[in-house]
Design an enzyme around this catalytic site. Sequence first.
Site, short mmCIF file in Angstrom:
data_model
loop_
_atom_site.label_atom_id
_atom_site.label_comp_id
_atom_site.label_asym_id
_atom_site.label_seq_id
_atom_site.Cartn_x
_atom_site.Cartn_y
_atom_site.Cartn_z
N GLU B 64 -14.09 31.72 -42.82
CA GLU B 64 -13.02 31.47 -41.86
C GLU B 64 -11.82 30.77 -42.48
OE1 GLU B 64 -16.21 30.68 -41.50
OE2 GLU B 64 -16.89 32.02 -39.92
N ASP B 123 -27.31 30.81 -27.53
CA ASP B 123 -27.12 30.49 -28.95
C ASP B 123 -27.07 28.99 -29.22
OD1 ASP B 123 -27.23 32.98 -30.04
OD2 ASP B 123 -25.07 33.28 -30.14
N ARG B 173 -17.29 34.23 -23.67
CA ARG B 173 -18.24 35.31 -23.88
C ARG B 173 -18.61 36.03 -22.59
NH1 ARG B 173 -24.23 34.90 -23.65
NH2 ARG B 173 -24.96 36.97 -24.15
#
Lengths: 275, 321
Positions: B64, B123, B173
Amino acid sequence: MRKTKDLAQLQAIARGVRRHIVEMTGAAKSGHPGGSLSAVETLVTLYFDVMNHDPANPRWADRDRFILSKGHAAPVLYAVMAECGYADTPVDQLNTLRKLGSVYQGHPDRRFIPSLEASTGSLGQGLSVAIGMGLAARLDGKAWRTYVVLGDGEIQEGQIWEAAMFGAFHKVDNVVAIVDYNRIQLDGFVKDIMELEPLADKWRAFGWQVVEPDGHDIASLQKAFAEAAATKGKPTVLIAHTIKGKGVSFMENNPKFHGVAPTPAEVEQALKELA
Amino acid sequence: MAAKAKFELKLGPATREAFGATLVELGRENKDIVVVDADLSKSTMTYGFSKEFPERFFTCGIAEANMVAIASGLAAAGKIPFAASFSAFLMTKGFEQLRVTVAYPNFNVKLVGTHSGISIGEDGPSQMSVEDLALACSLPGFTVIAPADGVATSALVRAATAMVGPVFIRTGRVKVPVVYAAGQQFEVGKAIELIEGSDVTLMAHGLMVAESIRAAETLEAEGISARVVDMHTIKPLDREAIHRAAAETGAIVVSEEHLVDGGLGVRVAQAVAELHPCVMEFVGIRNTYAESGTPDGLLDKYGLRAPEVAAAARRALARKK
């Protein structure tokens, strides 16, 4: 400006740049003379011979780009740009380096010098930015190239190797990195802080064309840049073998002058040596 | 919007999905739009762009920091780069690069964080971004946007593209309730009053806008008139809307799927302190990381629901007296 391939002329320019570096850091009473002096021939060869650029038209769209990723060597960049005649880097203000209000900030800052391509100073980031520029040139079908000077200590930063992988994978062959391999970083000798060897093998393993010029021999640098220009399908890195503090006897190979300015007496002696 | 408009709040697309679809449209309209992504294109929804414009899509691998600085170079040379990743990775692993190669030179890079907040779900906390707005707002010159639904995302991604300068857009999400009718106009930096009200103002961004609407409906049944304002632009703040809310309703509740430290709430509180001090309450995540779970289960457990917003409004009203 006087672009030339003539070695004697380029060497004379380099000598003048060294004098500026000594005077600037002396006047500032701080700064990084050692790593500025080691990169003199690299920048002089680029700005006065290799790169296509026009100081009278600094935003020329097709100019080659230059990024000093080792931003602490700002004095060499300021002195070279000033000698080129960029309007935003006046020669007569070089000795305002690091003073409040000066365009000559401690590290290159394009808010003060719009002709700069990037603001740098936090190590490890310039190679990525250069490769982004290279991608843009390729997308636009342009021939301009991007040059980026890295410090040897700087390439201990992990982002350099992220960028190295990226540059080879995306075949960004219009970017040339130059590692100013003077073998000294702030705390001492590179080999004692975090060894980089085998350095050429590392870059080759990452997919780069490697050339190892003598970074104080302008003919050697010219040849290396020509090889870089002829290399297609992968980026090129010049591992420029240099001496920290080059040109000033008491600064050469002396870790102290990574980040310490010369005293007035030292400035006087250095200028005698560089006469 | 009409006063007392009824909101159906039917489930619509995730804001990341609206981003991905809009990015493809923008790609067709402007050849200078390019995308960098760090091995998450199927999650950030830049995948569609990568298929239609492979020559303008650059995989960075899982890197990143490099991705952000590559975007900086592309922007320096005139491109309009979108850099996308999970907000948690983009804003933390890329932060130093955002600071030195994007904010400091003020380059025209568009950052899109997806999977923001705790509603990413199973997650767990390493992937959850609860500090991204604090980080983004700390960068001088940055514009920071957190849209509430698909319509808002599409319009604000377009608005961000049209402006010159760095922008962080926060998306999520999960599918979220539709707040806006198609065609709703958005202006960066201008809050949208969704429901008129005079007793208290409920301000929010992201999925807490729908929760605030539900809270206002609950409060209305109790005879409390709650104004609902979508603060889709976190920076620069719409100080006029804040001033009006403080002066006209005398109480403000700020709700967000973010740590209360450094989010919209403290920014609004600063503006309120400067413009027109009034009672305030804050709904958000308090000094903790969340855990794995279903998105709905997490929003329930961590108090990011209409009942908590309504309760905060009642507390504010009690203090106002």
